[in-house]
Design an enzyme around this catalytic site. Structure first.
Site, PDB file in Angstrom:
ATOM      1  N   ASP A   8      41.695  28.136  -0.624  1.00 11.79           N
ATOM      2  CA  ASP A   8      41.607  27.744   0.780  1.00 11.79           C
ATOM      3  C   ASP A   8      40.792  28.851   1.479  1.00 11.79           C
ATOM      4  O   ASP A   8      40.612  29.933   0.921  1.00 11.79           O
ATOM      5  CB  ASP A   8      43.024  27.654   1.347  1.00 11.79           C
ATOM      6  CG  ASP A   8      43.046  27.588   2.848  1.00 11.79           C
ATOM      7  OD1 ASP A   8      42.447  26.649   3.396  1.00 11.79           O
ATOM      8  OD2 ASP A   8      43.644  28.486   3.488  1.00 11.79           O
ATOM      9  N   ASP A  10      40.439  29.500   5.600  1.00 12.98           N
ATOM     10  CA  ASP A  10      41.071  30.092   6.797  1.00 12.98           C
ATOM     11  C   ASP A  10      42.497  30.552   6.507  1.00 12.98           C
ATOM     12  O   ASP A  10      43.331  29.767   6.059  1.00 12.98           O
ATOM     13  CB  ASP A  10      41.113  29.066   7.943  1.00 12.98           C
ATOM     14  CG  ASP A  10      39.765  28.915   8.614  1.00 12.98           C
ATOM     15  OD1 ASP A  10      38.991  29.888   8.624  1.00 12.98           O
ATOM     16  OD2 ASP A  10      39.484  27.816   9.130  1.00 12.98           O
ATOM     17  N   SER A 166      46.490  21.444  17.019  1.00 16.59           N
ATOM     18  CA  SER A 166      46.180  20.035  16.760  1.00 16.59           C
ATOM     19  C   SER A 166      46.840  19.512  15.492  1.00 16.59           C
ATOM     20  O   SER A 166      47.420  20.271  14.713  1.00 16.59           O
ATOM     21  CB  SER A 166      44.663  19.862  16.650  1.00 16.59           C
ATOM     22  OG  SER A 166      44.138  20.748  15.697  1.00 16.59           O
ATOM     23  N   ASP A 168      45.624  17.287  12.126  1.00 17.73           N
ATOM     24  CA  ASP A 168      44.520  16.682  11.378  1.00 17.73           C
ATOM     25  C   ASP A 168      45.050  15.399  10.772  1.00 17.73           C
ATOM     26  O   ASP A 168      46.135  15.399  10.170  1.00 17.73           O
ATOM     27  CB  ASP A 168      44.092  17.587  10.213  1.00 17.73           C
ATOM     28  CG  ASP A 168      43.213  18.737  10.649  1.00 17.73           C
ATOM     29  OD1 ASP A 168      42.757  18.740  11.804  1.00 17.73           O
ATOM     30  OD2 ASP A 168      42.970  19.625   9.804  1.00 17.73           O
ATOM     31  N   ASP A 199      47.417  29.555   2.124  1.00 14.94           N
ATOM     32  CA  ASP A 199      48.337  30.190   3.074  1.00 14.94           C
ATOM     33  C   ASP A 199      49.226  29.191   3.799  1.00 14.94           C
ATOM     34  O   ASP A 199      50.213  29.560   4.412  1.00 14.94           O
ATOM     35  CB  ASP A 199      47.554  30.976   4.137  1.00 14.94           C
ATOM     36  CG  ASP A 199      46.795  30.062   5.080  1.00 14.94           C
ATOM     37  OD1 ASP A 199      46.031  29.203   4.588  1.00 14.94           O
ATOM     38  OD2 ASP A 199      46.973  30.179   6.305  1.00 14.94           O
ATOM     39  N   TYR A 211      50.913  22.891  -3.078  1.00 15.60           N
ATOM     40  CA  TYR A 211      52.099  23.728  -3.291  1.00 15.60           C
ATOM     41  C   TYR A 211      53.233  22.933  -3.942  1.00 15.60           C
ATOM     42  O   TYR A 211      53.913  23.421  -4.840  1.00 15.60           O
ATOM     43  CB  TYR A 211      52.550  24.288  -1.937  1.00 15.60           C
ATOM     44  CG  TYR A 211      53.777  25.156  -1.972  1.00 15.60           C
ATOM     45  CD1 TYR A 211      53.714  26.454  -2.464  1.00 15.60           C
ATOM     46  CD2 TYR A 211      55.001  24.681  -1.490  1.00 15.60           C
ATOM     47  CE1 TYR A 211      54.844  27.257  -2.481  1.00 15.60           C
ATOM     48  CE2 TYR A 211      56.136  25.478  -1.501  1.00 15.60           C
ATOM     49  CZ  TYR A 211      56.053  26.764  -2.008  1.00 15.60           C
ATOM     50  OH  TYR A 211      57.167  27.559  -2.023  1.00 15.60           O
TER      51      TYR A 211
END
Ligand code: MG
Length: 235
Positions: A8, A10, A166, A168, A199, A211
């Site tokens: 990932d 960010d 927000s 998604d 994260d 995960y």
């Protein structure tokens, strides 16, 4: 035996929407000598490529709706999926949520439609200032509280707690796990040969499907720890 390292961006390699730092870049370079690297992201490939300062890496964007490769230092989109939404119906559902949950005040647009078919429900609107966005729900309590309700209303979509303020909303079956499965199929690689660093593995997080799968998942709770953890695991 690990063959692919999936990442990932960010919060895992960088601060939210910030450029890749040199220490991390060096570790990725070392990893790329031993493994195939792929980014699996919520955002578009081009944005990710820029944020990675042009690092040579396969990028899967928009939860598997966009695939790219880097050739001669340039990004090439090799696959792009587009799904048409019933925008009127989606806008009605967002309005219903706003009324029901009390989010009737917002800046700019109430809902954002992306070319791919992905949707963003920006709770405080598309043009709220960054300060307002960051202050809105820093620990995600608000969005976690309403997460199940948003999922229920958008049953034909996978919903994630995204960005700073927000949700998604991606048409099913698109999500990071599905994207990775498609990628593995392309290369004939088994799930046991991949490792994922992310994260965002809590409830509604956009790494949570990976995960909760049988793919080996390495949680990164602070992006500044990534280099150390990756070295320990893989180098
Ligand atoms: Mg993340």
């Amino acid at each position: 035996m690990i063959k692919i390292v999936a990442l990932d961006l960010d919060g895992t390699l960088t601060q939210h929407k910030s450029r890749l730092e040199s220490e991390c870049r060096n570790v990725l370079s070392e990893l790329s000598e031993k493994y195939k690297l792929v980014m699996v992201c919520a955002g578009g490939c081009e944005r990710v490529f820029k944020q990675m300062n042009g690092f040579k890496i396969d990028i899967i964007g928009f939860y598997g709706m966009e695939y790219s490769e880097i050739k001669n230092g340039k990004i090439e989109i090799i696959k792009k999926i587009k799904i048409e939404n019933d925008r009127i119906k989606v806008a009605e559902k967002v309005e219903q949520l706003r009324q029901e949950l009390g989010f009737t005040e917002y800046y700019g647009d109430s809902v954002e439609f992306h070319e791919s078919g992905m949707i963003t429900f920006p709770i405080i609107g598309t043009t709220a200032s960054l300060d307002k966005k960051l202050a809105f729900d820093p620990d995600r309590t608000i969005r976690r509280k309403y997460y199940n309700r948003v999922c229920k209303l958008f049953e034909e979509y996978n919903v994630f707690i995204g960005g700073s303020s927000s949700f998604d909303i991606a048409p099913k079956p698109y999500c990071k796990l599905y994207a990775l499965e498609q990628y593995l199929n392309t290369y004939g690689i088994d799930k046991s040969e991949i490792i994922f660093f992310g994260d965002d593995y809590g409830v509604g997080g956009n790494d949570s499907d990976v995960y909760n799968s049988d793919i080996r998942f390495i949680p990164i709770d602070d992006y500044r720890e990534f280099s150390r953890i990756a070295k320990e695991e893989l180098l």
